[in-house]
Enzyme design. Sequence first.
Site, PDB file in Angstrom:
ATOM      1  N   TYR A  10       0.583  -1.217   0.234  1.00 48.86           N
ATOM      2  CA  TYR A  10       0.174   0.131  -0.095  1.00 48.86           C
ATOM      3  C   TYR A  10       0.811   1.311   0.031  1.00 48.86           C
ATOM      4  O   TYR A  10       0.577   2.176   0.920  1.00 48.86           O
ATOM      5  CB  TYR A  10      -0.982  -0.051   1.100  1.00 48.86           C
ATOM      6  CG  TYR A  10      -1.977  -1.083   1.070  1.00 48.86           C
ATOM      7  CD1 TYR A  10      -3.096  -0.767   0.254  1.00 48.86           C
ATOM      8  CD2 TYR A  10      -1.980  -2.390   1.909  1.00 48.86           C
ATOM      9  CE1 TYR A  10      -4.146  -1.800   0.375  1.00 48.86           C
ATOM     10  CE2 TYR A  10      -2.819  -3.271   1.556  1.00 48.86           C
ATOM     11  CZ  TYR A  10      -3.995  -2.995   0.849  1.00 48.86           C
ATOM     12  OH  TYR A  10      -4.677  -4.011   0.802  1.00 48.86           O
ATOM     13  N   ASP A  56     -13.224 -16.557   9.004  1.00 46.22           N
ATOM     14  CA  ASP A  56     -11.716 -16.027   8.537  1.00 46.22           C
ATOM     15  C   ASP A  56     -11.274 -15.768   9.773  1.00 46.22           C
ATOM     16  O   ASP A  56     -11.289 -14.849  10.491  1.00 46.22           O
ATOM     17  CB  ASP A  56     -11.928 -14.930   7.788  1.00 46.22           C
ATOM     18  CG  ASP A  56     -10.429 -14.245   7.224  1.00 46.22           C
ATOM     19  OD1 ASP A  56      -9.588 -14.850   7.895  1.00 46.22           O
ATOM     20  OD2 ASP A  56     -10.287 -13.426   6.574  1.00 46.22           O
ATOM     21  N   LYS A  83      -1.433 -16.529   8.619  1.00 46.47           N
ATOM     22  CA  LYS A  83      -0.490 -15.589   9.355  1.00 46.47           C
ATOM     23  C   LYS A  83       0.320 -16.649  10.469  1.00 46.47           C
ATOM     24  O   LYS A  83       1.484 -16.902  10.114  1.00 46.47           O
ATOM     25  CB  LYS A  83      -1.293 -14.811  10.081  1.00 46.47           C
ATOM     26  CG  LYS A  83      -1.831 -13.559   9.058  1.00 46.47           C
ATOM     27  CD  LYS A  83      -2.550 -12.381   9.739  1.00 46.47           C
ATOM     28  CE  LYS A  83      -3.233 -11.412   9.035  1.00 46.47           C
ATOM     29  NZ  LYS A  83      -2.092 -10.404   8.637  1.00 46.47           N
ATOM     30  N   TYR A 127     -12.282  -7.325   6.469  1.00 43.27           N
ATOM     31  CA  TYR A 127     -11.017  -7.430   5.784  1.00 43.27           C
ATOM     32  C   TYR A 127     -10.777  -8.932   5.524  1.00 43.27           C
ATOM     33  O   TYR A 127     -10.592  -9.631   6.466  1.00 43.27           O
ATOM     34  CB  TYR A 127      -9.770  -6.711   6.239  1.00 43.27           C
ATOM     35  CG  TYR A 127      -8.620  -6.876   5.363  1.00 43.27           C
ATOM     36  CD1 TYR A 127      -8.607  -6.102   4.269  1.00 43.27           C
ATOM     37  CD2 TYR A 127      -7.632  -7.717   5.726  1.00 43.27           C
ATOM     38  CE1 TYR A 127      -7.433  -6.330   3.417  1.00 43.27           C
ATOM     39  CE2 TYR A 127      -6.676  -8.021   4.733  1.00 43.27           C
ATOM     40  CZ  TYR A 127      -6.440  -7.335   3.536  1.00 43.27           C
ATOM     41  OH  TYR A 127      -5.523  -7.443   2.617  1.00 43.27           O
TER      42      TYR A 127
END
Length: 424
Positions: free
Chosen positions: A16, A245, A274, A144
């Site tokens: 980003y 998620d 992760k 997200y």
Amino acid sequence: MDQIRDFDRHHMWHPYTSMTNPLPVYEVESASGVRLKLADGRKLIDGMSSWWAAIHGYNHPRLNEAAQRQLKKMSHVMFGGLTHEPAVALGKKLLAMTPEPLEKIFLADSGSVAVEVAIKMALQYWQAKGQAQKSRLLTIRGGYHGDTFGAMAVCDPVGGMHNLFSGTLPQHFFTERPSCRYGEEWDPACLTELAETVAAQHKNIAALIMEPVVQGAGGMYFYHPQFLREAQKLCQEYDILLILDEIATGFGRTGKMWGCDHANIAPDIMCLGKALTGGYLTLAATIATSEVAETISSGSPGLFMHGPTFMANPLACSVAGASLDLLAEYDWPTKIAVIAKIMERELAPARENPAVAEVRILGGIGVVEMKREVDVAVIQEKFIQQGVWVRPFGRLVYIMPPYIIDEDDLTTLCRALVAGVADC
Ligand code: PMP
């Protein structure tokens, strides 16, 4: 060192950022325990766990050993037509620790891909049942789920990238995120919009996808577990699959092993990533119930249509297995509770800061939400001068340190955070 920074500045994309006017980056030479060592010799206490991943800290002897052991055998072989012990051993460990109905594991190569896989599973499931019109997803705002197209389409429509890619992204259903916060009293009214949307659109909805209890990159928002329970009931009543998620929330970060443990529910499909490899290598998992897997396999073409090159990478599986062993060997719930207590104590002074909107803590996550967006470059430099690594985004200055952090380092980290936002 300057050469590295110079090349990086002109040729390397960072997450980003602009290629012509990027935010400053700091070169890391090595990392060990909870410390990142910069190329100029400065050492920083890590508050980010490299985005939720490095739960056991860096350069851990047991994880190094697992990587080295596997490296001597093979770092990778294709998973098409072949299998190997590191994948199977990891699969067994994952099944032993995830909620019981989850039984069939797809090892993907990143969190976003795990979400793509989950979405594809849901679509193939309904196709196999002869209900191909159930092809849309339902989710809550503020979520997200990753940066790939399928995942992006279920990220928050305002905070996410929907307006940039509106012509390309599939259109899904969004309802308000639960107004009931974690730890507050449950208000059934916060379910109304979801219940109405489900009742009206269930014939078109394949799955409800959510991050359980903690919405991460969409706003670091903690919501009431009862919402999850009620959402699951709606899914069961109206024949909608539930995808949770757990890529950020999994492996103890919220104080329980899984976010869904706060509600004592199990999804039909769960995404992990992760911290799965203790932050060493990229690996993710999508785990489905037997019912989901068998239904997909019974339909046409009788196959689940996904298979990345680096699926079940043996090196990553081996380190992940060692990371799960480490987690099983110590009392991490108590450790997380201690981290939460210290963060409560040490971040509390930020509440006196008029620029601070809210301070909230859940498990190993501490959030200072500002009233206005912070200047990342300026605040980052302030943190570095105080010897800590904290990477804010938008109005959120937050930490989720490695579980191994001790009281002194955590206190230093929190005090630096409070000082860093002092004159924002
Ligand atoms: N889901 C959640 C909840 C996440 O926090 C993230 C990563 N921030 C992802 C999915 C995407 O994972 P990755 O960056 O590994 O693709």
